[in-house]
Every structure is written in C-alpha cells, then in structure tokens.
Design a protein around this motif. Structure first.
Motif, mmCIF file in Angstrom:
data_model
loop_
_atom_site.group_PDB
_atom_site.id
_atom_site.type_symbol
_atom_site.label_atom_id
_atom_site.label_comp_id
_atom_site.label_asym_id
_atom_site.label_seq_id
_atom_site.Cartn_x
_atom_site.Cartn_y
_atom_site.Cartn_z
ATOM 1 N N UNK A 133 0.881 -1.284 -0.686
ATOM 2 C CA UNK A 133 -0.332 0.366 -0.140
ATOM 3 C C UNK A 133 1.028 1.014 -0.089
ATOM 4 N N UNK A 134 2.539 0.979 1.034
ATOM 5 C CA UNK A 134 3.244 2.592 0.299
ATOM 6 C C UNK A 134 3.511 2.178 -0.543
ATOM 7 N N UNK A 135 3.728 1.527 -1.751
ATOM 8 C CA UNK A 135 4.230 1.547 -3.257
ATOM 9 C C UNK A 135 3.260 1.998 -3.920
ATOM 10 N N UNK A 136 1.999 1.735 -2.881
ATOM 11 C CA UNK A 136 1.029 2.277 -4.133
ATOM 12 C C UNK A 136 0.826 3.583 -4.336
ATOM 13 N N UNK A 137 0.101 4.177 -2.958
ATOM 14 C CA UNK A 137 0.679 5.584 -2.784
ATOM 15 C C UNK A 137 1.462 6.129 -3.689
ATOM 16 N N UNK A 138 2.811 5.867 -3.566
ATOM 17 C CA UNK A 138 3.900 6.776 -3.749
ATOM 18 C C UNK A 138 3.927 6.603 -5.503
ATOM 19 N N UNK A 139 2.786 5.717 -5.989
ATOM 20 C CA UNK A 139 3.186 5.600 -7.294
ATOM 21 C C UNK A 139 1.554 6.185 -8.104
ATOM 22 N N UNK A 140 0.632 5.894 -7.881
ATOM 23 C CA UNK A 140 -0.528 6.991 -7.984
ATOM 24 C C UNK A 140 -0.774 8.600 -7.368
ATOM 25 N N UNK A 141 -0.093 8.892 -6.254
ATOM 26 C CA UNK A 141 -0.382 9.952 -5.519
ATOM 27 C C UNK A 141 1.212 10.773 -5.493
ATOM 28 N N UNK A 142 2.341 10.439 -5.998
ATOM 29 C CA UNK A 142 4.285 11.193 -5.792
ATOM 30 C C UNK A 142 3.989 11.186 -7.380
ATOM 31 N N UNK A 143 4.591 10.633 -7.499
ATOM 32 C CA UNK A 143 5.221 10.111 -9.042
ATOM 33 C C UNK A 143 4.662 10.832 -10.239
ATOM 34 N N UNK A 144 3.238 11.406 -10.246
ATOM 35 C CA UNK A 144 3.328 11.963 -11.163
ATOM 36 C C UNK A 144 3.682 13.827 -11.427
ATOM 37 N N UNK A 145 3.542 14.291 -10.036
ATOM 38 C CA UNK A 145 3.562 15.266 -10.343
ATOM 39 C C UNK A 145 5.757 15.115 -10.724
ATOM 40 N N UNK A 146 6.735 14.220 -9.802
ATOM 41 C CA UNK A 146 6.927 14.320 -10.169
ATOM 42 C C UNK A 146 7.766 13.847 -11.807
ATOM 43 N N UNK A 147 7.006 13.080 -12.337
ATOM 44 C CA UNK A 147 7.052 12.869 -14.023
ATOM 45 C C UNK A 147 7.003 14.537 -14.547
ATOM 46 N N UNK A 148 6.090 14.900 -14.272
ATOM 47 C CA UNK A 148 5.735 15.790 -14.758
ATOM 48 C C UNK A 148 6.840 17.303 -14.970
ATOM 49 N N UNK A 149 7.479 17.860 -13.759
ATOM 50 C CA UNK A 149 8.848 18.285 -13.035
ATOM 51 C C UNK A 149 9.427 17.793 -13.791
ATOM 52 N N UNK A 150 10.182 16.765 -14.114
ATOM 53 C CA UNK A 150 10.858 16.523 -14.661
ATOM 54 C C UNK A 150 10.737 16.214 -16.251
ATOM 55 N N UNK A 151 9.805 16.282 -16.424
ATOM 56 C CA UNK A 151 9.229 16.618 -18.568
ATOM 57 C C UNK A 151 9.659 18.104 -18.211
ATOM 58 N N UNK A 152 9.512 18.928 -17.058
ATOM 59 C CA UNK A 152 9.227 20.140 -17.920
ATOM 60 C C UNK A 152 11.123 20.490 -17.582
ATOM 61 N N UNK A 153 11.835 19.622 -17.219
ATOM 62 C CA UNK A 153 12.825 19.874 -16.771
ATOM 63 C C UNK A 153 13.901 19.745 -17.640
ATOM 64 N N UNK A 154 13.670 18.147 -18.473
ATOM 65 C CA UNK A 154 13.857 18.184 -19.338
ATOM 66 C C UNK A 154 13.829 18.853 -20.320
ATOM 67 N N UNK A 155 12.593 19.572 -21.072
ATOM 68 C CA UNK A 155 12.431 20.076 -22.124
ATOM 69 C C UNK A 155 13.731 21.088 -21.800
ATOM 70 N N UNK A 156 13.285 21.904 -20.785
ATOM 71 C CA UNK A 156 13.909 23.635 -20.492
ATOM 72 C C UNK A 156 16.077 22.731 -20.703
ATOM 73 N N UNK A 157 16.717 21.350 -19.877
ATOM 74 C CA UNK A 157 17.864 21.050 -20.474
ATOM 75 C C UNK A 157 18.336 21.275 -21.923
#
Length: 120
Positions: free
Chosen positions: A89-113
């Motif tokens: 359930x900890x893994x589930x919460x992490x990938x469902x709740x936290x991972x989307x924001x991390x991915x979005x931030x990394x996509x923005x940073x990748x475009x800039x990089x």
C-alpha cells in the motif's frame, strides 16, 4: 569546465514513470497487493528513479522544492537494504499520488535542459 548533461537522468526518471504507469494500467490496489511480480517491477522502477534523482544538480532541486528530493533518493536505499519494510500500500500510494508530479516536473526540466544543450 564542461557542464554535465542532465537530460539522460531526467529521461531515465520519465521512462521509469511511464513504465510504472503501464504496469499498473487497469490494476486495482487489491490486485497489486496479490501480484508479487508487479510489485517487483514497480520496486525496480522506483529504484531507477531514486538513483537517477541523486545525479540531478542542486539547481534543479532548489528550483523545484515541491518535490521531496531527499525522500525520492532515500526510497531507493530502503528498497535495496530494508526491502521487507515496504508494504504494497505504501508503493501504491507513492506511484499513484506522488509519481505524477515528479514525472511532470522532470518533463518540464528535460525540455529546458534539451533547449540549453542544443544551444551550447
């Protein structure tokens, strides 16, 4: 001194996030808890994300304080060294709740990089 390219590390985080999403597409939490293979795949994806995050420069981490970077890095250590403590359930919460924001931030940073890397 030549600036280190960060796009490969950001790409690794994005790719792992996309793969995690693919593995969990249409899967309920109950099914995830019962499926050790899916849990192992998710754990590996999180380990990759954790390790790649350790190689991102301080400037990105300072610019994006909405990401708990020390926790992103730290979860990899827990998965590698204290893996029996990670509940599904900890893994589930992490990938469902936290991972989307991390991915979005990394996509923005990748475009800039990529823009910076193509200019330099």
């Amino acid at each position: 001194m030549v600036a280190r390219r960060i796009s490969p590390r950001l790409s690794d985080i994005i790719e792992a996030s996309v793969n995690i999403d693919a593995v969990l597409d249409g899967v309920s939490m109950a099914a995830f808890e019962r499926d050790w293979q899916k849990r192992w795949l998710i754990e590996r994806g999180i380990e990759i994300i954790s390790e790649a995050s350790r190689h991102l420069p301080k400037e990105i981490k300072d610019r994006r304080p909405e990401i708990p970077w020390s926790k992103v890095a730290g979860i990899g250590n827990i998965l590698r060294h204290d893996y029996q403590r990670i509940a599904p359930d900890v893994l589930w919460k992490l990938v469902r709740d936290d991972l989307p924001l991390l991915e979005s931030v990394c996509r923005e940073e990748l475009a800039a990089a990529l823009r910076r890397e193509s200019e330099g």
